[in-house]
Design an enzyme around this catalytic site. Structure first.
Site, mmCIF file in Angstrom:
data_model
loop_
_atom_site.group_PDB
_atom_site.id
_atom_site.type_symbol
_atom_site.label_atom_id
_atom_site.label_comp_id
_atom_site.label_asym_id
_atom_site.label_seq_id
_atom_site.Cartn_x
_atom_site.Cartn_y
_atom_site.Cartn_z
ATOM 1 N N CYS A 135 23.904 38.406 42.129
ATOM 2 C CA CYS A 135 24.645 39.394 42.930
ATOM 3 C C CYS A 135 23.859 40.670 43.231
ATOM 4 O O CYS A 135 24.199 41.402 44.156
ATOM 5 C CB CYS A 135 25.945 39.745 42.231
ATOM 6 N N HIS B 243 26.501 47.123 43.588
ATOM 7 C CA HIS B 243 25.227 47.203 42.872
ATOM 8 C C HIS B 243 24.235 48.023 43.713
ATOM 9 O O HIS B 243 24.028 47.747 44.899
ATOM 10 C CB HIS B 243 24.635 45.805 42.660
HETATM 11 P P1 NAP Z 1 35.006 35.318 35.336
HETATM 12 O O1 NAP Z 1 35.769 36.467 35.867
HETATM 13 O O2 NAP Z 1 34.758 35.259 33.871
HETATM 14 O O3 NAP Z 1 35.784 33.969 35.784
HETATM 15 C C1 NAP Z 1 35.394 32.709 35.265
HETATM 16 C C2 NAP Z 1 36.209 31.563 35.854
HETATM 17 O O4 NAP Z 1 35.735 30.333 35.259
HETATM 18 C C3 NAP Z 1 37.696 31.643 35.569
HETATM 19 O O5 NAP Z 1 38.434 31.101 36.633
HETATM 20 C C4 NAP Z 1 37.841 30.755 34.338
HETATM 21 O O6 NAP Z 1 39.126 30.179 34.211
HETATM 22 C C5 NAP Z 1 36.840 29.660 34.647
HETATM 23 N N1 NAP Z 1 36.415 28.996 33.420
HETATM 24 C C6 NAP Z 1 36.000 29.571 32.263
HETATM 25 N N2 NAP Z 1 35.737 28.617 31.327
HETATM 26 C C7 NAP Z 1 36.011 27.420 31.908
HETATM 27 C C8 NAP Z 1 35.981 26.074 31.455
HETATM 28 N N3 NAP Z 1 35.609 25.748 30.215
HETATM 29 N N4 NAP Z 1 36.327 25.101 32.321
HETATM 30 C C9 NAP Z 1 36.692 25.389 33.601
HETATM 31 N N5 NAP Z 1 36.772 26.661 34.075
HETATM 32 C C10 NAP Z 1 36.423 27.661 33.249
HETATM 33 O O7 NAP Z 1 33.569 35.180 36.007
HETATM 34 P P2 NAP Z 1 33.099 35.707 37.462
HETATM 35 O O8 NAP Z 1 32.536 37.061 37.376
HETATM 36 O O9 NAP Z 1 34.172 35.427 38.436
HETATM 37 O O10 NAP Z 1 31.856 34.752 37.737
HETATM 38 C C11 NAP Z 1 32.002 33.415 38.182
HETATM 39 C C12 NAP Z 1 30.617 32.844 38.489
HETATM 40 O O11 NAP Z 1 30.020 33.586 39.553
HETATM 41 C C13 NAP Z 1 29.653 32.945 37.301
HETATM 42 O O12 NAP Z 1 28.846 31.793 37.279
HETATM 43 C C14 NAP Z 1 28.836 34.197 37.625
HETATM 44 O O13 NAP Z 1 27.554 34.147 37.057
HETATM 45 C C15 NAP Z 1 28.763 34.132 39.137
HETATM 46 N N6 NAP Z 1 28.632 35.419 39.829
HETATM 47 C C16 NAP Z 1 29.406 36.495 39.511
HETATM 48 C C17 NAP Z 1 29.265 37.663 40.249
HETATM 49 C C18 NAP Z 1 30.079 38.917 39.965
HETATM 50 O O14 NAP Z 1 29.804 39.937 40.608
HETATM 51 N N7 NAP Z 1 31.056 38.890 39.077
HETATM 52 C C19 NAP Z 1 28.374 37.724 41.290
HETATM 53 C C20 NAP Z 1 27.596 36.600 41.607
HETATM 54 C C21 NAP Z 1 27.746 35.453 40.864
HETATM 55 P P3 NAP Z 1 40.281 30.854 33.276
HETATM 56 O O15 NAP Z 1 40.776 32.052 34.015
HETATM 57 O O16 NAP Z 1 41.289 29.774 33.176
HETATM 58 O O17 NAP Z 1 39.629 31.196 31.973
#
Ligand code: NAP
Length: 367
Positions: free
Chosen positions: A163, A258
């Protein structure tokens, strides 16, 4: 035109929510399938997301609240949804172990789903394109080779980069595309807490503080631009040799957006500051030419004020999809200094993923 039904894996998370909000009125795509962890599976989306909606003022289309969230690990549910006409391809916004995500995304692709991923698991798979639609839209040419090597018929995987890197990679690419050799970059990022997902770092770590370490982030910030600027050779995307990037990544008490403070060294030919600003202000690429729905009109917005860009004031520029640059000035060690800023969960995550899907639809990979 009937909208293409899409699924969001990780729909309850920080990035998943942003997908739902940005797709609420999308002209081509409609969210009909939501999956997350077994903790959320079986609940309505309303109940699964209760108390943790974080996509700002944006809301999903009304019908999403009543969707029953499925377990993202249970691929048979997605296959059934496809048979019922509610899931043609998936956005992957899962946060789990890297190996688990890698395997799961491959399972979806093998089952015939195009997978547009935000996770880092497949960023270094040689035949998986890591796309910034304005920079390397041609890397999708590797998709047929990826499918052939794995014997996937309709499914494939494309990923988005980390990101933080769009705040400097797109401006740097614009200079390269204008004919200037960029040799070296030193970048210090100031990254918002939403970049760590929900609930993110503890408030006691973040309030009144800066944390000068984000695990794995400096490596990604240094390496990913080279794959994006690379080229397809045979069955692989081969990294560009330069620019060499040295990154310091800091977590700061900002909700979204960012910032990157950049010093950059050119090769023999060095543009003037006015020329740099002209190149950035005039920069347009394929998504703008095609008028893709999520594409910002101006991918790079040059701010002339001495104290911009700032996260709170500039992160939402052009739907959160534009990179704002400012403080363009000479560098006493290298050649040029500037500050870049982009919205991490929109340009750097869900918005960038949607733009990639629009590009893939235009190119005929999604239908
Ligand atoms: P997050 O808020 O922690 O959300 C994680 C998601 O994954 C939730 O829907 C969660 O479901 C699900 N999950 C967790 N454990 C799981 C499992 N064992 N099986 C199936 N689903 C599962 O994370 P995020 O920030 O949205 O990031 C998501 C992805 O995008 C990551 O790979 C991250 O590296 C990438 N990313 C994030 C950003 C950012 O700015 N945040 C930017 C670029 C890329 P529950 O709600 O049911 O736990």
């Amino acid at each position: 035109m009937a909208k293409i039904p899409v699924g969001v894996l990780g729909a309850t998370g920080m990035v998943g929510q942003q997908y739902l909000a940005l797709l609420a009125n999308h002209p081509w795509f409609e969210v009909r399938y939501a999956a997350a962890s077994p903790r959320s599976a079986g609940k309505t989306y309303r109940d699964a997301a209760a108390g943790r909606w974080n996509a700002g003022a944006g809301l999903p289309q009304d019908s999403v609240w009543d969707l029953v969230v499925k377990d993202a690990n249970d691929i048979s549910q997605a296959v059934k949804a496809r048979e019922e006409g509610t899931c043609a391809f998936v956005f992957s916004a899962l946060e789990m172990g890297k190996d688990e995500i890698r395997q799961l995304e491959e399972t979806y692709a093998a089952a015939g789903f195009p997978v547009i991923s935000n996770a880092s698991a497949h960023r270094w798979t040689a035949d998986v394109p890591m796309l910034i639609a304005e920079v390397n839209p041609g890397h999708t040419d590797i998709i047929p080779l990826q499918q052939k090597a794995r014997r996937w018929d309709r499914g494939f995987i494309v990923v988005k980069p980390n990101c933080s890197i769009q705040s400097y990679t797109t401006p740097v690419y614009a200079l390269i595309a204008a004919g200037y050799d960029v040799k070296r970059i030193i970048v210090s990022t100031l990254q918002a807490v939403s970049g760590a997902g929900y609930p993110g770092p503890a408030s006691l770590d973040m309030l009144d503080n800066v944390v000068p370490y984000i695990g794995g982030e400096e490596e990604k910030s240094e390496a990913e631009p080279l794959k994006i600027l690379g080229s397809i050779q045979g069955n692989a995307i081969v990294n560009a040799e330069r620019p060499a990037v040295s990154a310091h990544c800091n977590r700061v008490p900002v909700t979204d957006g960012h910032t990157a403070c950049v010093s950059l060294e050119f090769g023999a030919e060095k543009p003037s500051l006015d020329e740099v600003k002209r190149i950035w202000g005039d920069f347009r690429a394929l998504p703008q030419e095609l008028k893709l729905p999520m594409a910002p009109e101006r991918p790079i917005i040059v701010r002339e004020e001495e104290n911009r860009p700032q996260p709170r004031k500039d992160r939402d520029a052009d739907k959160g999809m534009a990179v704002s640059v400012g403080r363009v000035r000479p560098c006493k060690v290298f050649d040029l200094r500037f500050v870049g800023l982009s919205h991490n969960t929109i340009r750097g995550a869900a918005g960038g993923g949607i733009l990639n899907a629009e590009l893939l639809k235009h190119q005929g990979y999604i239908s």
